[in-house]
Design an enzyme around this catalytic site. Structure first.
Site, PDB file in Angstrom:
ATOM      1  N   SER A 145     -54.012 -55.121 121.583  1.00 44.83           N
ATOM      2  CA  SER A 145     -54.511 -56.057 120.577  1.00 44.83           C
ATOM      3  C   SER A 145     -53.642 -55.983 119.316  1.00 44.83           C
ATOM      4  CB  SER A 145     -55.977 -55.755 120.291  1.00 44.83           C
ATOM      5  OG  SER A 145     -56.572 -56.779 119.542  1.00 44.83           O
ATOM      6  N   GLU A 170     -58.503 -65.326 127.369  1.00 44.78           N
ATOM      7  CA  GLU A 170     -58.548 -64.869 125.985  1.00 44.78           C
ATOM      8  C   GLU A 170     -57.708 -65.755 125.082  1.00 44.78           C
ATOM      9  OE1 GLU A 170     -56.421 -61.192 124.925  1.00 44.78           O
ATOM     10  OE2 GLU A 170     -56.322 -60.766 127.068  1.00 44.78           O
ATOM     11  N   HIS A 214     -60.111 -59.845 126.739  1.00 45.30           N
ATOM     12  CA  HIS A 214     -59.294 -59.083 125.804  1.00 45.30           C
ATOM     13  C   HIS A 214     -59.359 -57.577 126.086  1.00 45.30           C
ATOM     14  CE1 HIS A 214     -56.968 -58.777 122.190  1.00 45.30           C
ATOM     15  NE2 HIS A 214     -57.860 -58.030 121.563  1.00 45.30           N
TER      16      HIS A 214
END
Length: 315
Positions: A151, A249, A279
């Site tokens: 991320s 995502e 995610h």
């Protein structure tokens, strides 16, 4: 760019249906420091891998956690893992078991730094801390380092990658051997088409939540700044890069566009797109076949980049 598409595993279909139902009320909830405790509690659910020990430490003046295999295959190699959390949440302690899953699959120790979080420590604090930890590993005698993250931490790892490669050309830094990113946030300007095309499919992230955390992190900094958004970095002469991303995502295009740019720069970047996945799905290693398969692939990739012939894999 090499793109590998993975079909939804039959055993994951029901698991994902239930997971989506459970997290529906949490969609777009990571918008500031108030989400730190629930986020850490969620990451703490990742099971500990066998044969990995954890130790609080400081590297390059940055506090963090070492994840060490009981039987290390190369004491001169290390992984610098940068945790996710939209630059406002996440911690090394909460991520230790997730990172330990990678350590168990490689036999290589990993350091997870507690890089500065916004709004208390906005841009470029996270990158400064990542650079300090990288230099600190080298100062400890680590001669081969791979950078990794997920991320925001994935984007941070890729920003660090470009920074250290540029410094290596000038002889002031050690070149990383490889990079791994899971669902990386590479474009804080949020210009990817998937921000719209995957808005309904993504059960976790929203464009608005990402815009809010980007503002907390960046302040008045241009979101196109390559130190914040590695999509706009110099992507030439990079080492091999491996990316895993869910098809469902909003950050999907942050991976695919980054991979395209690396290829145009003459590099090698393999992007794995997983059908039905969301995610940072590899953190769900206890329940998802796709998570275990992705982590096994990460382990194999890193062993190859570190030139480790011994097959190491967690149970």
């Amino acid at each position: 760019m090499t793109t590998i598409r993975h079909p939804l595993h039959p055993l994951d279909r029901e698991v994902m249906f239930e997971m989506r139902r459970m997290v529906a009320s949490m969609k777009g909830s990571v918008t500031g420091p108030e989400a730190r405790q629930p986020f850490d509690e969620l990451m703490e659910r990742t099971p500990a891998a066998p044969g990995v020990a954890y130790e609080a430490a400081s590297v390059g003046g940055v506090a963090g956690v070492w994840c060490r295999p009981e039987a290390a295959v190369d004491d001169a190699a290390a992984i610098l893992y940068l945790h996710g959390g939209a630059y406002v949440v996440g911690s090394a302690q909460a991520y230790r078991h997730f990172v330990g899953q990678i350590v168990a699959r490689t036999g290589i120790a990993a350091f997870v730094p507690e890089y500065g979080l916004a709004p208390e420590r906005p841009f470029p604090a996270a990158l400064d801390d990542a650079q300090a930890a990288y230099a600190g590993l080298a100062a400890q005698g680590i001669s081969r380092i791979a950078v990794a993250g997920d991320s925001a931490g994935g984007g941070l790892a890729l920003a660090l990658l470009s920074q250290t490669v540029a410094k290596a050309k000038d002889g002031v830094s050690m070149r990383p051997v490889a990079a791994v990113a899971m669902s990386p946030w590479t474009d804080l300007a949020l210009t990817g088409d998937s921000m719209e095309t995957r808005a309904e499919a993504d059960p976790l992230a929203t464009r608005q939540a990402l815009a809010t955390t980007a503002q907390l992190y960046l302040g008045t900094t241009d979101p196109h700044d390559p130190q914040a958004s590695p999509l706009y970095s110099d992507l030439t002469d990079l080492p091999s890069i491996l990316i895993h991303v869910g098809e469902d995502e909003v950050l999907l295009n942050d991976s695919t566009r980054y991979g395209d740019r690396v290829e145009k720069g003459g590099g090698v970047c393999q992007v794995n797109v997983w059908e039905g996945m969301v995610h940072v799905f590899p953190s769900n290693v206890a329940t998802l076949h796709a998570a275990r398969a992705a982590l096994d692939d990460v382990g194999e990739f890193l062993r190859q980049c570190f030139s480790i012939e011994t097959s190491v894999r967690s149970s």
